[in-house]
Design a protein around this motif. Structure first.
Motif, PDB file in Angstrom:
ATOM      1  N   GLY A  16      29.118   4.962  31.108  1.00 12.53           N
ATOM      2  CA  GLY A  16      29.175   6.404  30.957  1.00 12.53           C
ATOM      3  C   GLY A  16      29.711   7.216  32.113  1.00 12.53           C
ATOM      4  O   GLY A  16      29.956   8.406  31.970  1.00 12.53           O
ATOM      5  N   VAL A  17      29.894   6.623  33.284  1.00 13.42           N
ATOM      6  CA  VAL A  17      30.432   7.382  34.418  1.00 13.42           C
ATOM      7  C   VAL A  17      31.918   7.643  34.170  1.00 13.42           C
ATOM      8  O   VAL A  17      32.667   6.749  33.819  1.00 13.42           O
ATOM      9  N   THR A  18      32.329   8.900  34.337  1.00 19.15           N
ATOM     10  CA  THR A  18      33.749   9.235  34.215  1.00 19.15           C
ATOM     11  C   THR A  18      34.390   9.445  35.577  1.00 19.15           C
ATOM     12  O   THR A  18      35.592   9.271  35.729  1.00 19.15           O
ATOM     13  N   ASN A  19      33.604   9.831  36.582  1.00 27.33           N
ATOM     14  CA  ASN A  19      34.070   9.899  37.966  1.00 27.33           C
ATOM     15  C   ASN A  19      32.869  10.002  38.894  1.00 27.33           C
ATOM     16  O   ASN A  19      31.783  10.407  38.482  1.00 27.33           O
ATOM     17  N   CYS A  20      33.090   9.594  40.137  1.00 26.20           N
ATOM     18  CA  CYS A  20      32.002   9.626  41.113  1.00 26.20           C
ATOM     19  C   CYS A  20      32.593   9.633  42.512  1.00 26.20           C
ATOM     20  O   CYS A  20      33.765   9.312  42.701  1.00 26.20           O
ATOM     21  N   GLY A  21      31.783  10.016  43.482  1.00 29.05           N
ATOM     22  CA  GLY A  21      32.256  10.019  44.852  1.00 29.05           C
ATOM     23  C   GLY A  21      31.279  10.680  45.797  1.00 29.05           C
ATOM     24  O   GLY A  21      30.246  11.204  45.393  1.00 29.05           O
ATOM     25  N   ALA A  22      31.651  10.646  47.055  1.00 23.04           N
ATOM     26  CA  ALA A  22      30.819  11.230  48.110  1.00 23.04           C
ATOM     27  C   ALA A  22      31.073  12.733  48.211  1.00 23.04           C
ATOM     28  O   ALA A  22      32.158  13.220  47.895  1.00 23.04           O
ATOM     29  N   ILE A  23      30.072  13.449  48.682  1.00 24.33           N
ATOM     30  CA  ILE A  23      30.175  14.880  48.970  1.00 24.33           C
ATOM     31  C   ILE A  23      30.020  15.035  50.484  1.00 24.33           C
ATOM     32  O   ILE A  23      29.131  14.429  51.090  1.00 24.33           O
ATOM     33  N   PHE A  24      30.893  15.833  51.089  1.00 24.13           N
ATOM     34  CA  PHE A  24      30.859  16.070  52.532  1.00 24.13           C
ATOM     35  C   PHE A  24      30.698  17.557  52.810  1.00 24.13           C
ATOM     36  O   PHE A  24      31.041  18.398  51.988  1.00 24.13           O
ATOM     37  N   THR A  25      30.208  17.881  53.994  1.00 25.76           N
ATOM     38  CA  THR A  25      30.046  19.280  54.374  1.00 25.76           C
ATOM     39  C   THR A  25      31.192  19.789  55.229  1.00 25.76           C
ATOM     40  O   THR A  25      31.225  20.957  55.574  1.00 25.76           O
ATOM     41  N   GLU A  27      35.665  19.439  56.134  1.00 28.48           N
ATOM     42  CA  GLU A  27      36.978  19.075  55.590  1.00 28.48           C
ATOM     43  C   GLU A  27      37.492  17.740  56.097  1.00 28.48           C
ATOM     44  O   GLU A  27      38.329  17.114  55.456  1.00 28.48           O
ATOM     45  N   THR A  28      37.013  17.277  57.238  1.00 26.63           N
ATOM     46  CA  THR A  28      37.465  15.994  57.766  1.00 26.63           C
ATOM     47  C   THR A  28      36.690  14.817  57.162  1.00 26.63           C
ATOM     48  O   THR A  28      36.966  13.664  57.487  1.00 26.63           O
ATOM     49  N   LYS A  29      35.755  15.123  56.312  1.00 20.46           N
ATOM     50  CA  LYS A  29      34.957  14.127  55.588  1.00 20.46           C
ATOM     51  C   LYS A  29      34.213  13.180  56.530  1.00 20.46           C
ATOM     52  O   LYS A  29      34.185  11.973  56.341  1.00 20.46           O
ATOM     53  N   THR A  30      33.586  13.759  57.541  1.00 22.69           N
ATOM     54  CA  THR A  30      32.803  12.956  58.483  1.00 22.69           C
ATOM     55  C   THR A  30      31.305  13.239  58.379  1.00 22.69           C
ATOM     56  O   THR A  30      30.501  12.475  58.895  1.00 22.69           O
ATOM     57  N   LYS A  31      30.936  14.335  57.726  1.00 21.54           N
ATOM     58  CA  LYS A  31      29.525  14.717  57.612  1.00 21.54           C
ATOM     59  C   LYS A  31      29.085  14.590  56.151  1.00 21.54           C
ATOM     60  O   LYS A  31      29.323  15.468  55.329  1.00 21.54           O
ATOM     61  N   PHE A  32      28.446  13.455  55.869  1.00 16.53           N
ATOM     62  CA  PHE A  32      28.026  13.125  54.511  1.00 16.53           C
ATOM     63  C   PHE A  32      26.904  14.047  54.053  1.00 16.53           C
ATOM     64  O   PHE A  32      25.945  14.289  54.778  1.00 16.53           O
ATOM     65  N   ALA A  33      27.025  14.566  52.820  1.00 13.74           N
ATOM     66  CA  ALA A  33      26.008  15.450  52.268  1.00 13.74           C
ATOM     67  C   ALA A  33      25.312  14.852  51.048  1.00 13.74           C
ATOM     68  O   ALA A  33      24.195  15.230  50.737  1.00 13.74           O
TER      69      ALA A  33
END
Length: 85
Positions: A16-25, A27-33
């Motif tokens: 059932g997953v259509t998309n997934c991924g990490a969320i960051f705080t 723009e450089t995608k170094t601070k995982f949220a």
């Protein structure tokens, strides 16, 4: 733990997953949220059961108390290759 979590992604697409991924705080995608999933499901309970199957939940990294679940209507999307761990 991350490798096991990423290895579980193809199983999600079969369930059932259509998309997934990490969320960051940042723009450089170094601070995982957190993490994001779009899941085709008939109920909130189905989503919760899916999340319970993830290694991050089983290890106590994810808390179901913090999960936000909203109905979603996709207007369009583009394909992207699945990341291999």
């Amino acid at each position: 733990m991350e490798g096991e979590h990423l290895a579980n992604i193809p199983n999600g697409f079969a369930n059932g997953v259509t998309n997934c991924g990490a969320i960051f705080t940042d723009e450089t995608k170094t601070k995982f949220a957190g993490s994001s999933y779009n899941i085709v499901a008939n109920s909130r309970d189905e989503v919760i059961e899916f999340l319970k199957s993830d290694p991050y939940y089983k290890a106590g990294i994810w808390s179901l108390d913090d999960v936000l679940i909203y109905p979603y209507g996709c207007a369009g999307r583009t394909a992207k290759d699945i990341i291999k761990p």
